[in-house]
Design an enzyme around this catalytic site. Structure first.
Site, PDB file in Angstrom:
ATOM      1  N   GLU A   1     -47.606-119.406   0.422  1.00  0.00           N
ATOM      2  CA  GLU A   1     -47.469-120.827   0.710  1.00  0.00           C
ATOM      3  C   GLU A   1     -47.251-121.022   2.210  1.00  0.00           C
ATOM      4  O   GLU A   1     -46.816-120.107   2.914  1.00  0.00           O
ATOM      5  CB  GLU A   1     -46.293-121.441  -0.071  1.00  0.00           C
ATOM      6  N   ASP A   2     -47.573-122.221   2.695  1.00  0.00           N
ATOM      7  CA  ASP A   2     -47.338-122.543   4.096  1.00  0.00           C
ATOM      8  C   ASP A   2     -45.842-122.625   4.372  1.00  0.00           C
ATOM      9  O   ASP A   2     -45.021-122.752   3.459  1.00  0.00           O
ATOM     10  CB  ASP A   2     -48.010-123.872   4.461  1.00  0.00           C
ATOM     11  N   VAL A   3     -45.507-122.584   5.638  1.00  0.00           N
ATOM     12  CA  VAL A   3     -44.106-122.596   6.038  1.00  0.00           C
ATOM     13  C   VAL A   3     -43.372-123.837   5.537  1.00  0.00           C
ATOM     14  O   VAL A   3     -42.183-123.795   5.212  1.00  0.00           O
ATOM     15  CB  VAL A   3     -43.996-122.480   7.586  1.00  0.00           C
TER      16      VAL A   3
ATOM     17  N   ARG B   1     -57.129-125.318  10.605  1.00  0.00           N
ATOM     18  CA  ARG B   1     -55.815-124.732  10.886  1.00  0.00           C
ATOM     19  C   ARG B   1     -55.762-123.222  10.629  1.00  0.00           C
ATOM     20  O   ARG B   1     -54.846-122.544  11.112  1.00  0.00           O
ATOM     21  CB  ARG B   1     -54.714-125.432  10.084  1.00  0.00           C
TER      22      ARG B   1
ATOM     23  N   LYS C   1     -53.846-129.320   1.008  1.00  0.00           N
ATOM     24  CA  LYS C   1     -53.675-130.263   2.113  1.00  0.00           C
ATOM     25  C   LYS C   1     -55.030-130.833   2.542  1.00  0.00           C
ATOM     26  O   LYS C   1     -55.165-132.037   2.775  1.00  0.00           O
ATOM     27  CB  LYS C   1     -53.000-129.578   3.299  1.00  0.00           C
TER      28      LYS C   1
END
Length: 350
Positions: A164-166, A268, A308
């Site tokens: 997962e992203d931060v 990103r 996202k």
């Protein structure tokens, strides 16, 4: 076993650089012995004579007898030529080898479990850019530091079922992970001791929690990675829209099933992922109206879907997206992983 077959297998004997040989004794024990010794050069001259094309000087190589060169020679040499230099049974050596090093290591131990991440400011692995640490800790470090201390290992390798992203939380039953502990001094733990170690990890931080912590085999870890793209994951996304919405404006999302997306590598992650267009599937969606500019969307998706980008579109790189479906600008404010649908590791009675 014939000498030829013994060398052919290359599983038990490997020639190292600088004319050295490391013998790995393979047994059912977790104990691994490394025996490094140096033989007279005459021992190796036969190899070079038998396959001169395989043993050539190379830049930055301290010896022509590298592992790859030996493997290449063993693949090319004929059995009768090999036996000229290495008869079976072998003749008695005339010179003694010189012992350089003997190491006694334990085989790796593997620990698995599931973790929950409750912080939106915590990366899964250390976040370091150009040698500079961006955040003080990570999920990997918060778990492994306690395992390293208890198992007294030299190092570790962390892996998980996705990441997962931060700024994304991992809720529900958590995300499966596994840690390989290299050369541990302690290898045996009872179920109660593992339960106590799990509690130690959980008491050390309010940012993560682990469950189902257990010892597993190397082979069992493969189940975590099986069928990566066939797995499903569920998410909860808090979404903002620029134009006012009513409940009926988003209700149609609930009826969409098996929505196919074309996702070009997000901007990103383009610096670390190859440019490609990936087909992903949104299996189901369930909307939850909040106010004129906000709603929550629960999604069940194919693993590997960029959520996202599915919301805001990533400048048209993900099609379709929530913005295009609603015909307005949409952005994501919060994202939570609610489940990772992998039936591993086994659930424990904690």
């Amino acid at each position: 076993m014939c000498v030829w077959e013994f060398f052919r297998s290359s599983a038990r004997l490997t020639l190292l650089k600088r004319c050295a040989r490391r013998l790995i004794l393979l047994t059912t024990s977790s104990l691994v012995l490394y025996f490094l010794c140096r033989y007279p050069h005459s021992c190796l001259l036969g190899r070079a004579t038998a396959c001169p094309d395989c043993f050539k000087p190379a830049k930055n190589k301290q010896s022509v007898f590298t592992r790859m060169a030996v493997i290449k020679a063993l693949e090319k040499i004929k059995e009768e030529d090999f036996l000229k230099h290495f008869p079976c049974p072998p003749s008695s050596p005339k010179n003694l080898c010189v012992a350089l090093e003997i190491q006694c290591n334990n085989g790796a131990v593997f620990v698995a479990g599931r973790y929950n991440k409750y912080s939106r400011n915590l990366p899964q692995t250390p976040w370091i850019i150009d040698g500079e640490r961006k955040l003080e800790s990570s999920v990997e470090e918060l778990i492994s530091e306690h395992l390293m201390a208890e198992f007294k290992a030299d190092s570790f390798n962390f892996s998980s079922s996705g990441r997962e992203d931060v700024d994304v939380r991992t809720l529900g039953n958590g995300r499966p992970f596994a840690i390989e502990l290299v050369n541990p001094r302690r290898i045996r733990f009872t179920a109660e001791e593992m339960k106590g170690l799990q509690q130690t990890i959980n008491n050390s931080s309010d940012k993560i929690q682990v469950r189902d912590l257990q010892l597993v085999t190397r082979e069992a870890i493969g189940r975590m990675k099986e069928g990566e793209e066939e797995k499903t994951k569920t998410y909860s996304a808090l979404i903002w829209t620029d134009k006012a919405i009513q409940k009926e404006d988003i209700a149609f999302l609930d009826d969409i099933k098996e929505l196919k997306l074309d996702q070009k590598t997000p901007l990103r992650v383009l610096h670390r992922r190859p440019l490609a267009v990936r087909c992903r599937i949104i299996h189901t969606m369930q909307s939850e109206y909040i106010d004129e500019h906000h709603f929550r969307l629960h999604l069940k998706t194919q693993a590997g879907t960029y959520i996202k980008e599915f919301v805001h579109g990533d400048f048209g790189r993900t099609k379709p997206n929530i913005g295009s479906l609603l015909n307005r600008t949409a952005d994501i404010l919060e994202l939570d992983v609610e489940s990772v649908d992998v039936d591993w590791p086994p659930t424990l009675d904690n």
